[in-house]
Write an enzyme that holds these catalytic residues in place. Structure first.
Site, short mmCIF file in Angstrom:
data_model
loop_
_atom_site.label_atom_id
_atom_site.label_comp_id
_atom_site.label_asym_id
_atom_site.label_seq_id
_atom_site.Cartn_x
_atom_site.Cartn_y
_atom_site.Cartn_z
N ILE A 15 0.82 -1.22 0.00
CA ILE A 15 0.00 0.00 0.00
C ILE A 15 0.85 1.27 0.00
O ILE A 15 0.33 2.35 -0.20
CB ILE A 15 -1.02 0.03 1.17
CG1 ILE A 15 -0.33 -0.07 2.54
CG2 ILE A 15 -2.05 -1.08 0.99
CD1 ILE A 15 -1.28 0.19 3.70
N ARG A 65 15.03 13.29 15.62
CA ARG A 65 14.20 12.28 15.00
C ARG A 65 12.88 12.91 14.59
O ARG A 65 12.04 13.25 15.43
CB ARG A 65 13.98 11.12 15.98
CG ARG A 65 15.27 10.37 16.26
CD ARG A 65 15.85 9.78 14.99
NE ARG A 65 16.82 8.72 15.25
CZ ARG A 65 17.14 7.79 14.35
NH1 ARG A 65 16.63 7.82 13.13
NH2 ARG A 65 18.03 6.87 14.65
N ALA A 77 23.61 3.31 15.66
CA ALA A 77 22.82 2.24 15.03
C ALA A 77 22.59 2.60 13.58
O ALA A 77 22.70 3.76 13.18
CB ALA A 77 21.48 2.09 15.75
N GLU A 93 28.68 1.36 10.80
CA GLU A 93 27.88 2.43 11.43
C GLU A 93 28.68 3.11 12.54
O GLU A 93 28.63 4.33 12.69
CB GLU A 93 26.56 1.88 11.96
CG GLU A 93 25.56 1.50 10.87
CD GLU A 93 24.98 2.70 10.12
OE1 GLU A 93 25.12 3.85 10.59
OE2 GLU A 93 24.39 2.48 9.04
N GLU A 120 10.91 -5.25 11.62
CA GLU A 120 12.30 -4.89 11.95
C GLU A 120 12.88 -5.75 13.07
O GLU A 120 12.24 -5.99 14.09
CB GLU A 120 12.38 -3.41 12.37
CG GLU A 120 13.81 -2.99 12.70
CD GLU A 120 13.96 -1.50 13.01
OE1 GLU A 120 12.93 -0.79 13.05
OE2 GLU A 120 15.10 -1.07 13.20
N GLU A 139 27.14 14.84 4.52
CA GLU A 139 26.86 16.20 4.95
C GLU A 139 25.41 16.42 5.39
O GLU A 139 25.12 17.41 6.06
CB GLU A 139 27.26 17.22 3.86
CG GLU A 139 26.54 16.98 2.54
CD GLU A 139 26.79 18.11 1.53
OE1 GLU A 139 27.10 19.24 1.96
OE2 GLU A 139 26.64 17.86 0.33
#
Lengths: 183, 183
Positions: A15, A65, A77, A93, A120, A139
């Site tokens: 979807i 975030r 992470a 990472e 996940e 950047e």
């Protein structure tokens, strides 16, 4: 006999896709024979790293975030690239975001952050024997790296200043591993 | 001067809705002036409960989670209904899913399970002074309720049998609260 809780796929459609998130809507058959639908995000998996310095401090990040319009304190992470070995993801990472390389890597386990609507999985590693270098952030990746002692980090969890579940869960696993292995 | 990490909204569109999940795609301005896009799930928020029995055991659930096609061991939890007080959500979910009511409720804090692509927040409560009754699950809600001691639960986390991040994070908060308050 244990209860059969399994839900079975009847049909599946996408979807949302084409951007960052792929979202599926599946028709499923419930254990009681009824039908229902399930919507969820497809995720490639991720790795979270608990980097412990020689002095015992933990290496952390502050990052904005967008979904919550808020700066979070997090462990380093990132997502697993297609075909990438998960330990390599951890090393990449840590290096990209903080500039550090670690001599020792210990697999702590797996965490599922969002079992209601995402597939996940986040693999957690403890990294120690750290050597500083230059970070390799692109950047557009704005984040701040800093250190906290374990006590300071626990105090920030108690105070509600660290609320990210992968960070709390990985710290929990790391703290138990360090206690059990006198690290 | 601390780094400004804030990303600013330019425009927003809904890329999935009408079912269980609402997914947004926003164009944003990054701290360095570049533009980018962010996709994320809109979530009403949830409550997770750490129910501690008179004998010290914890009340847990086994539930099939379709996105991962797997049965998970979880603490009781559920979404906040529109306009619902968050403590009421905790009481309602504990009663509906397990049949228990609790005399004492302690707010442990908030957890963010999925800061990269969801605005979900989960409020964690400790519930003690439990009284058993009949659960009020609807017929499509298949789950199994059982008890573990704190030591058994920690062993299951160490063994990778409990991987749900809200469950690990809420247990972490509860364990620290109980230690600090000799509960």
């Amino acid at each position: 006999m244990p209860l059969d809780l399994t839900e079975h796929l009847i049909s599946s459609e996408t979807i949302a896709s084409g951007g960052m998130l792929t979202v599926k809507r599946d028709q499923v058959r419930l254990p009681n024979g009824h039908t229902s639908q399930r919507e969820y995000v497809l995720h490639p998996g991720a790795v979270v790293v608990v980097p412990v310095m020689e002095n015992g401090n933990l290496l952390l990040e502050k990052q904005f975030r967008y979904p919550l319009r808020q700066v979070f304190i997090e462990l380093p992470a990132g997502k697993i690239d297609t075909g990438e070995d998960i330990l390599e993801t951890g090393k990449r990472e840590l290096l990209e975001e903080t500039g550090y390389r670690a001599k020792h890597w210990v697999k702590l386990g797996a965490i599922h952050p969002c079992i209601g609507y995402s597939n996940e999985v986040i693999y957690a590693y403890l990294a120690h024997g750290l050597n500083a270098g230059a970070h390799q952030r692109d950047e557009d990746e704005a984040l701040e790296v800093f250190e906290l002692s374990m006590q300071e980090m626990l105090a920030k969890i108690d105070a509600g200043e660290i609320t990210d579940a992968k960070t709390i869960s990985a710290l929990f696993l790391a703290e138990r591993y360090m206690k059990n292995n006198s690290l």
